[in-house]
Design a protein around this motif. Structure first.
Motif, PDB file in Angstrom:
ATOM      1  N   TYR A   1       1.648   6.568  -1.632  1.00 48.20           N
ATOM      2  CA  TYR A   1       1.352   5.098  -1.834  1.00 48.20           C
ATOM      3  C   TYR A   1       0.388   4.686  -2.736  1.00 48.20           C
ATOM      4  CZ  TYR A   1       3.522   3.803   2.969  1.00 48.20           C
ATOM      5  OH  TYR A   1       4.252   3.638   3.937  1.00 48.20           O
TER       6      TYR A   1
ATOM      7  N   ASN B   1       1.034   2.089  -5.787  1.00 49.48           N
ATOM      8  CA  ASN B   1       0.123   0.976  -5.803  1.00 49.48           C
ATOM      9  C   ASN B   1      -0.297   0.821  -7.352  1.00 49.48           C
ATOM     10  OD1 ASN B   1      -1.657  -1.195  -4.614  1.00 49.48           O
ATOM     11  ND2 ASN B   1      -3.126   0.173  -5.572  1.00 49.48           N
TER      12      ASN B   1
ATOM     13  N   HIS C   1       5.532   1.789   7.209  1.00 58.03           N
ATOM     14  CA  HIS C   1       4.139   2.012   7.014  1.00 58.03           C
ATOM     15  C   HIS C   1       3.317   2.245   8.113  1.00 58.03           C
ATOM     16  CE1 HIS C   1       3.910  -2.445   6.910  1.00 58.03           C
ATOM     17  NE2 HIS C   1       2.924  -2.324   7.223  1.00 58.03           N
TER      18      HIS C   1
ATOM     19  N   GLN D   1      -0.523   4.088   7.600  1.00 57.19           N
ATOM     20  CA  GLN D   1      -0.871   3.441   6.420  1.00 57.19           C
ATOM     21  C   GLN D   1      -1.086   2.190   6.504  1.00 57.19           C
ATOM     22  OE1 GLN D   1      -1.653   5.680   3.839  1.00 57.19           O
ATOM     23  NE2 GLN D   1      -0.682   7.156   5.228  1.00 57.19           N
TER      24      GLN D   1
ATOM     25  N   ILE E   1       8.586   2.001   2.868  1.00 58.86           N
ATOM     26  CA  ILE E   1       7.401   1.307   2.877  1.00 58.86           C
ATOM     27  C   ILE E   1       7.529   0.650   3.932  1.00 58.86           C
ATOM     28  CG2 ILE E   1       5.611  -0.114   1.932  1.00 58.86           C
ATOM     29  CD1 ILE E   1       6.251   2.578   0.582  1.00 58.86           C
TER      30      ILE E   1
ATOM     31  N   LEU F   1       0.653  -2.674  -4.139  1.00 53.06           N
ATOM     32  CA  LEU F   1       1.965  -2.346  -3.209  1.00 53.06           C
ATOM     33  C   LEU F   1       2.221  -3.330  -2.252  1.00 53.06           C
ATOM     34  CD1 LEU F   1       3.836  -0.362  -2.220  1.00 53.06           C
ATOM     35  CD2 LEU F   1       2.035   0.701  -1.127  1.00 53.06           C
TER      36      LEU F   1
END
Length: 235
Positions: free
Chosen positions: A141, A145, A172, A177, A169, A185
């Motif tokens: 990630y 990002n 997440h 996350q 994603i 991101l």
């Protein structure tokens, strides 16, 4: 016309997102993974790895017999090249897109898939595995990002790199996350989520990636996670 063999997993969703973004005519053929439809001989003839997505292109460039494809990254590259859409024509731009497509296939997808499995589907908690894959997914990630710090989309212009990464994603929370920790991101994710094609694809998709234990029967668990080499037999 293209037949898209589909289930609402990240890999299935990215193939469907391509179809919608490129406005390709396609026929959606749903494959029930929990019922084992991916092991039917007719599906294995198209996707010998017994995974979705898979496609059959009935009108390949240059004509001839239909082309059958499996592996989501290969499908996206094939369709991008066939249509001339969502991949740059110049060598530098193409190289930029391809490296991020393969980054998703080799890194983000496998690592996020592992933490998703150990967080949600594993019958018991395995602390080492959870820590290992949470950390690696967080690192990935962070890589994405940083790539998005000075650009709207991953490889400059909107491309198959963005389509490939977005569905990985979406879950997440299941990855352990928080997008607030990755501001570039997060901004990209919100931009992707608002695209008309994304809204169309996800409007009928249940939140199967919520960070909670799904109710799987023992038979469904065996079908999804208990297969061996013999599962790929076509006879």
């Amino acid at each position: 016309m293209i037949d898209l063999y589909f289930a609402a997993t990240p890999n299935g969703l990215k193939a469907r997102l391509f179809m919608e973004e490129a406005q390709l005519p396609y026929r959606l053929i749903t494959v029930s993974l929990s019922k084992g439809e991916q092991f039917k001989p007719e599906f294995l003839a198209i996707s010998p790895n017994n995974k979705i997505p898979a496609i059959v292109d009935h009108e390949p460039a240059g004509g001839g017999e239909p082309i059958m494809m499996f592996e989501s990254g290969a499908i996206m590259l094939y369709l991008a090249e066939k249509t001339g859409r969502l991949i740059p024509a110049d060598a530098r731009g193409r190289a930029e897109v391809l490296q991020w497509l393969f980054w998703q296939m080799a890194g983000l997808g496998p690592m996020a898939g592992q933490i998703g499995h150990f967080n949600i589907y594993a019958p018991e908690k395995v602390p080492y595995a959870i820590d290992r894959y949470t950390r690696e997914t967080s690192r990935l990630y962070g890589v994405l990002n940083q790539q998005l710090a000075d650009r709207v989309f991953i490889a400059g212009d909107f491309s198959i790199a963005d389509i490939a990464c977005y569905p990985w994603i979406v879950p997440h929370e299941a990855h352990g996350q928080e997008l607030q920790a990755f501001p570039h991101l997060k901004r990209w994710f919100e931009t992707m989520a608002a695209r008309p094609a994304t809204l169309r694809v996800y409007q009928d998709v249940e939140n199967v990636y919520a960070p909670k234990q799904p109710a799987l029967s023992e038979e469904e668990r065996r079908v999804l996670f208990g297969q061996s080499a013999s599962s790929n037999s076509r006879v």
